[in-house]
Design an enzyme around this catalytic site. Structure first.
Site, PDB file in Angstrom:
ATOM      1  N   HIS A   1     -52.659  89.936  11.436  1.00 26.89           N
ATOM      2  CA  HIS A   1     -51.346  89.328  11.692  1.00 26.89           C
ATOM      3  C   HIS A   1     -51.059  88.179  10.725  1.00 26.89           C
ATOM      4  O   HIS A   1     -51.953  87.647  10.057  1.00 26.89           O
ATOM      5  CB  HIS A   1     -51.286  88.806  13.133  1.00 26.89           C
ATOM      6  CG  HIS A   1     -52.323  87.757  13.425  1.00 26.89           C
ATOM      7  ND1 HIS A   1     -52.194  86.445  13.017  1.00 26.89           N
ATOM      8  CD2 HIS A   1     -53.511  87.826  14.077  1.00 26.89           C
ATOM      9  CE1 HIS A   1     -53.244  85.752  13.409  1.00 26.89           C
ATOM     10  NE2 HIS A   1     -54.067  86.567  14.049  1.00 26.89           N
TER      11      HIS A   1
ATOM     12  N   HIS B   1     -56.568  91.537  14.479  1.00 31.66           N
ATOM     13  CA  HIS B   1     -56.924  90.121  14.398  1.00 31.66           C
ATOM     14  C   HIS B   1     -58.171  89.903  13.545  1.00 31.66           C
ATOM     15  O   HIS B   1     -58.895  90.843  13.220  1.00 31.66           O
ATOM     16  CB  HIS B   1     -57.188  89.586  15.808  1.00 31.66           C
ATOM     17  CG  HIS B   1     -56.046  89.773  16.747  1.00 31.66           C
ATOM     18  ND1 HIS B   1     -55.055  88.842  16.912  1.00 31.66           N
ATOM     19  CD2 HIS B   1     -55.741  90.807  17.582  1.00 31.66           C
ATOM     20  CE1 HIS B   1     -54.184  89.283  17.810  1.00 31.66           C
ATOM     21  NE2 HIS B   1     -54.581  90.474  18.229  1.00 31.66           N
TER      22      HIS B   1
END
Length: 213
Positions: free
Chosen positions: A9, A151
């Protein structure tokens, strides 16, 4: 063959502050939004067949930037959630250093031996659930290219695992915000084609070391 384009992200407000995020649903920063748009442009001409994201907004929104240019919906998969940092979530890295000096030292030297305090996960917990997801993708999306947005710890854990490396090698993998990794699965074998690419952001490597990891 199944091809997975695995991205991290964009930058969040807590990345800037050096807070441990874990499964807290933190928003992208202004720069993180820009990074997501640059990532989408970088992948504009890459054929994508599906888009899957962690349900946390920082990953989901990053994925939506990319999927939108391809007319794809974004499916979410809880197995892609960031590591549960337990009682470290929302705490500044410097404060964790003061409150948990032994644990944080071990986290940075022997990450495979750490169980996050306060009901958090270990890297092995993360590895198992993310590997199950990737094995599913390899079967479900044969001869397709899939965008997966997740992540830092998730990406590091699965990359180590697919390379046959134990979680003690966790810190030997770097994942910058909106970095691009390309992984391919064919005849029972995974291979890494591209790792931590940030060319879409205008630089070959960032030199950024984030504290809240």
């Amino acid at each position: 063959m199944t091809r997975i384009i695995l991205v991290r992200h964009g930058e969040t407000t807590w990345n800037i502050e050096g807070r441990y995020q874990g499964q807290e649903d933190t928003p992208l920063s202004e720069r993180g939004l820009q990074q997501g748009q640059l990532l989408a442009e970088g992948l504009r001409h890459i054929p994508l067949d599906a888009a899957i994201s962690s349900p946390l907004q920082r990953s989901c929104q990053t994925c939506q930037f990319c999927a939108g240019l391809h007319g794809l919906p974004v499916a979410t998969d809880d197995r892609l959630l960031e590591i549960n940092h337990g009682s470290w979530e929302g705490v500044l890295a410097g404060d964790i250093q003061k409150q948990y000096p032994k644990e944080i030292a071990q986290w940075h030297t022997e990450p495979h031996r750490v169980q996050m305090p306060g009901g958090g996960e270990s890297l092995e917990d993360v590895r198992r659930r993310v590997r199950a997801a990737f094995d599913d993708y390899a079967t479900r999306y044969q001869n397709k290219t899939v965008l997966v947005a997740a992540h830092d710890a998730v990406n590091k854990a699965i990359i180590c695992d697919l390379l046959g490396l134990g979680m003690e090698h966790f810190w030997q993998i770097k994942q910058d915000n909106t970095c691009i990794n390309v992984l391919e699965y064919n005849d029972g074998i995974w291979r890494i084609v591209l790792l931590n690419s940030t060319n879409h952001l205008g630089f070959l490597f960032s030199g950024i070391e984030q504290a809240g990891l």
